[in-house]
Scaffold this motif. Sequence first.
Motif, PDB file in Angstrom:
ATOM      1  N   THR A 166      -2.846  -1.191   9.056  1.00 50.12           N
ATOM      2  CA  THR A 166      -2.113  -0.746   7.861  1.00 50.12           C
ATOM      3  C   THR A 166      -1.054  -1.805   7.541  1.00 50.12           C
ATOM      4  O   THR A 166      -0.713  -2.631   8.404  1.00 50.12           O
ATOM      5  CB  THR A 166      -1.418   0.616   8.074  1.00 50.12           C
ATOM      6  N   THR A 205      -4.621   1.631   3.847  1.00 55.03           N
ATOM      7  CA  THR A 205      -3.395   1.677   3.051  1.00 55.03           C
ATOM      8  C   THR A 205      -2.262   2.381   3.780  1.00 55.03           C
ATOM      9  O   THR A 205      -1.100   2.273   3.391  1.00 55.03           O
ATOM     10  CB  THR A 205      -3.645   2.419   1.729  1.00 55.03           C
ATOM     11  N   TYR A 211      -8.979   3.192   2.569  1.00 51.36           N
ATOM     12  CA  TYR A 211      -9.091   1.779   2.874  1.00 51.36           C
ATOM     13  C   TYR A 211      -8.596   0.926   1.712  1.00 51.36           C
ATOM     14  O   TYR A 211      -8.593   1.352   0.555  1.00 51.36           O
ATOM     15  CB  TYR A 211     -10.551   1.424   3.185  1.00 51.36           C
ATOM     16  N   THR A 212      -8.185  -0.292   2.040  1.00 49.16           N
ATOM     17  CA  THR A 212      -7.704  -1.200   1.010  1.00 49.16           C
ATOM     18  C   THR A 212      -8.884  -1.748   0.210  1.00 49.16           C
ATOM     19  O   THR A 212     -10.016  -1.806   0.706  1.00 49.16           O
ATOM     20  CB  THR A 212      -6.941  -2.383   1.626  1.00 49.16           C
TER      21      THR A 212
END
Length: 226
Positions: A166, A205, A211-212
């Motif tokens: 993260t 995130t 998820y990014t």
Amino acid sequence: MKVGTDGVLLGAWAAVRPQDRRMLDIGTGTGLIALMLAQRAPEAHVTGVDIDDVGQARENAAASPWSGRVAFAQCPVQEFETPEPFDLIVSNPPFFVDSLTCPDRGRTAARHAVHLLFGDLRDAVLRLLAPGGRFAVILPTAEAERFLAVCAGRLALVRRTDVRTTPRRPAKRALMEFVRADRPAAPPADCSAAVPEVSELVVGTGEHECYTPEYRALTRDFYLKF
């Protein structure tokens, strides 16, 4: 060890060049990374080697669209022989060096550097890698520094991506790509051998199961097709 984020990251991140025809996955386990490479390189033949049973890897390959181009061998990589060197070698190796081992022998072999010391991995790569080939590996950040020290003067780092789980957490993994340190000098226009390319990837995130975009972009094709 079953499918995990480390394997997915390495299989997606490792650079696959059009000219790469022979690939090797050291410590293949269930065959995850070998199958990802076969998916990414339609002309390549991929071999997975593991000291433990490779029956599950063979089953997974047989159930995939790439079974004709993927093979597995149960053998310590220190003893693995091949008639031709490999254009690309990848490994998600056992990495805990000084920590206590687990009572489960299978888990210990998969997570601790018991059967595959970093020096043995380096020597295997040097023996099996083609002169212009690449080697990609994923390790925890502390073990990555140990591995870099073991490889000094033998394998040259050309690319590294530090991975955070993260944004607020420090990097937990390092994806690294090497070439042989004794390879012919690169042309003046190619500075990659002199200055490694360094980047960072954040997986999540910080929100639950979110998820990014960068992680989704890197791994999307494999989640859709497997």
